[in-house]
Design a protein around this motif. Structure first.
Motif, PDB file in Angstrom:
ATOM      1  N   GLN A   1       1.358   6.980  -6.561  1.00 54.09           N
ATOM      2  CA  GLN A   1       0.274   7.920  -6.909  1.00 54.09           C
ATOM      3  C   GLN A   1       0.695   9.364  -6.639  1.00 54.09           C
ATOM      4  OE1 GLN A   1      -3.615   7.142  -5.282  1.00 54.09           O
ATOM      5  NE2 GLN A   1      -3.605   4.994  -5.881  1.00 54.09           N
ATOM      6  N   LEU A   2       1.406   9.576  -5.524  1.00 53.07           N
ATOM      7  CA  LEU A   2       1.813  10.940  -5.180  1.00 53.07           C
ATOM      8  C   LEU A   2       2.800  11.494  -6.203  1.00 53.07           C
ATOM      9  CD1 LEU A   2       2.161  10.730  -1.290  1.00 53.07           C
ATOM     10  CD2 LEU A   2       0.206  11.503  -2.660  1.00 53.07           C
TER      11      LEU A   2
ATOM     12  N   VAL B   1       0.755   4.178  -2.749  1.00 50.22           N
ATOM     13  CA  VAL B   1       0.483   5.577  -2.401  1.00 50.22           C
ATOM     14  C   VAL B   1       1.620   6.475  -2.914  1.00 50.22           C
ATOM     15  CG1 VAL B   1       0.359   7.226  -0.478  1.00 50.22           C
ATOM     16  CG2 VAL B   1      -1.026   5.140  -0.416  1.00 50.22           C
TER      17      VAL B   1
ATOM     18  N   GLN C   1      -0.044   7.579   4.129  1.00 49.95           N
ATOM     19  CA  GLN C   1      -1.488   7.696   4.359  1.00 49.95           C
ATOM     20  C   GLN C   1      -1.985   6.944   5.598  1.00 49.95           C
ATOM     21  OE1 GLN C   1      -3.761   9.732   2.552  1.00 49.95           O
ATOM     22  NE2 GLN C   1      -1.792  10.543   1.899  1.00 49.95           N
TER      23      GLN C   1
ATOM     24  N   PHE D   1       0.846  -1.204   0.000  1.00 46.53           N
ATOM     25  CA  PHE D   1       0.000   0.000   0.000  1.00 46.53           C
ATOM     26  C   PHE D   1       0.874   1.244   0.000  1.00 46.53           C
ATOM     27  CE2 PHE D   1      -3.328  -2.692   2.180  1.00 46.53           C
ATOM     28  CZ  PHE D   1      -4.160  -2.724   1.075  1.00 46.53           C
TER      29      PHE D   1
END
Lengths: 182, 279
Positions: B50-51, B47, B238, B43
């Motif tokens: 994606q950032l 994340v 996150q 995960f």
């Protein structure tokens, strides 16, 4: 494996969702954050009708940036969810089935999710530009005077989410960090 | 004595916010990339991916990195040999902010605290002014989102709590924040001074190039140790679990009172936005 789901959510679709699942959500969701939640719950307390029927719907905790000309919406990532904890159980008990935000929820919200068979999804905080690419249309449907905090009806396509809290006791905000704590 | 028109200040403030809200610094981007290589959690890696994609997309499309384009924090160092001309400098700064938030399609996030009525143009700005030697004006624009601001804390420790107490306060602030401030975070710390000065130092430390150690060897060592301890918390990107809870810890200090040991921790999300210009 990434699961594809549709909003409004159907109970049978929800049944399979577990904390830690990656999903792509397509369909209609509604934005709402601090000020809109306060108003929704005030309407409930006064016994007045809500601007949209909550049954099986998903609320996205977000206050987008204004759209640039030609775009449906500006950057629109999630806001921190705990600020909506005071209101969420009331809305869940009225049929709200899904919430999208970021960060841990209170015990009362976890319990409301379990009680009503709902789900809480995490979107990636701070990925507002990327998330905007999943939004096909946005329309203010209530509380226009609240500006960015107005309730918007969004049509989204393949919005990437992670199931953070499920209706069966799973909570990724507890299980995830516990796995990596040293 | 050098004369400088306040219009130059307005235009500089405008340009700095237009850039800061949409273009993440290379300092942050390279730390995200470095941590993507070492992050163990699937995960966490997703994340971070994606950032990085988000930050590139935002710069390319001139879109805000994050919809929370923040309160407009400005650090302004004014050389004592500068004479500001052509109007009210405070008004010029507000105008620069107002125009940037309008033209950039940035969010108007500022309201009166008790009535909750939005000012609609993201003013007022939060301006920290210092008078310094010289005849230049240095402006730093640091739009500050409130997901992370809300997780900040002031600890008024007692002297007996000492260095260990300071370290524990820093780590505890990050632990209590969990996933709320959008980790991976940058942790800004101010030690000493008074209550308000400690927090100001913490905020100022966030304008340092992300990950650059303090010039003070003792603080640099504390920053390194704090980063290591924070990244053992397991919070991860996150808050979904992982190794990358913080990208950096920045610490500033100044003398304080014999009775006190203030520690301010200002939390900053991964969208650690700050742009500086010297005029």
């Amino acid at each position: 494996m990434i699961k594809k789901i549709h909003a409004p959510l159907r109970a049978e679709e929800l049944e399979d969702l577990r904390a830690g699942d990656s999903v792509l959500l397509t369909g209609v969701i509604y934005t709402g954050r601090d000020a809109a939640h306060k108003r929704l719950c005030a309407l409930v307390a006064e016994g007045k009708p809500l601007p949209f029927a909550l049954r099986n719907q998903v609320i996205y905790y977000a206050g987008p940036c204004p759209a640039k000309p030609g775009d449906p919406i500006g950057s629109c990532g999630p806001t921190t969810s705990y600020r909506m904890d005071a209101y969420a159980p009331t809305l869940c008990d009225l049929g709200l089935i899904g919430m999208i935000g970021k960060g841990q929820r209170s015990e009362a919200v976890v319990e409301a999710i379990r009680r009503n068979g709902g789900v809480y999804f995490a979107a990636t905080g701070g990925a507002g530009a990327l998330i905007a690419t999943s939004v096909r249309s946005a329309e203010v449907i209530a509380f226009e005077d609240l500006g960015t905090e107005a309730i918007r009806r969004l049509e989204v396509e393949s919005l990437p989410l992670i199931v953070a809290i499920d209706a069966h006791g799973g909570n990724l905000y507890e299980e995830g960090p516990a796995r990596y704590r040293r | 004595m050098r004369e400088l028109s306040v219009k130059r200040i307005e235009d500089t403030v405008y340009a700095l916010f237009m850039s800061a809200c949409c273009e993440i610094g290379e300092d942050v981007l390279s730390l995200l990339e470095k941590n993507l290589e070492t992050e163990e959690s699937p995960f966490g890696r997703e994340v971070l991916r994606q950032l990085i994609e988000n930050d590139r997309l935002a710069a390319e499309r001139k879109m805000p990195i994050c919809q929370d384009t923040g309160m407009a924090v400005i650090f302004m160092d004014v050389g004592q040999d500068v004479h500001l001309t052509g109007g009210d400098v405070n008004e010029a700064i507000e105008n620069g902010v107002r125009r940037a938030y309008r033209d950039g399609c940035f969010r108007a996030s500022v309201l009166t605290p008790l009535t909750r009525i939005n000012t609609k143009d993201n003013t007022p700005a939060i301006v920290h002014t210092r008078i310094v030697p010289g005849e230049q004006v240095t402006l730093t624009a640091a739009p500050k989102g409130f997901g992370s601001e809300n997780m900040s804390r002031l600890w008024m420790l007692t002297p007996s709590q000492g260095v260990e107490g300071v370290k524990n306060a820093i780590v505890e602030t990050v632990r209590l924040a969990g996933g709320n401030p959008c980790p991976p975070v940058v942790v800004g710390v101010g030690i000493g001074g008074t209550a308000e000065r400690a927090m100001q130092m913490a905020k100022h430390s966030l304008t340092r190039e992300c990950g650059t150690p303090s010039d003070d060897p003792m603080l640099a060592e504390m920053e390194r140790e704090m980063l290591e301890r924070i990244n053992k918390l397991g919070i991860g990107p996150q808050g979904l679990g992982g190794r990358t809870t913080a990208l950096a810890v920045h610490i500033e200090q100044m003398p304080t009172h014999i009775a006190g040991l203030p520690v301010a921790v200002n939390m900053q999300c991964h969208a650690a936005r700050h742009k500086t210009a010297v005029i």
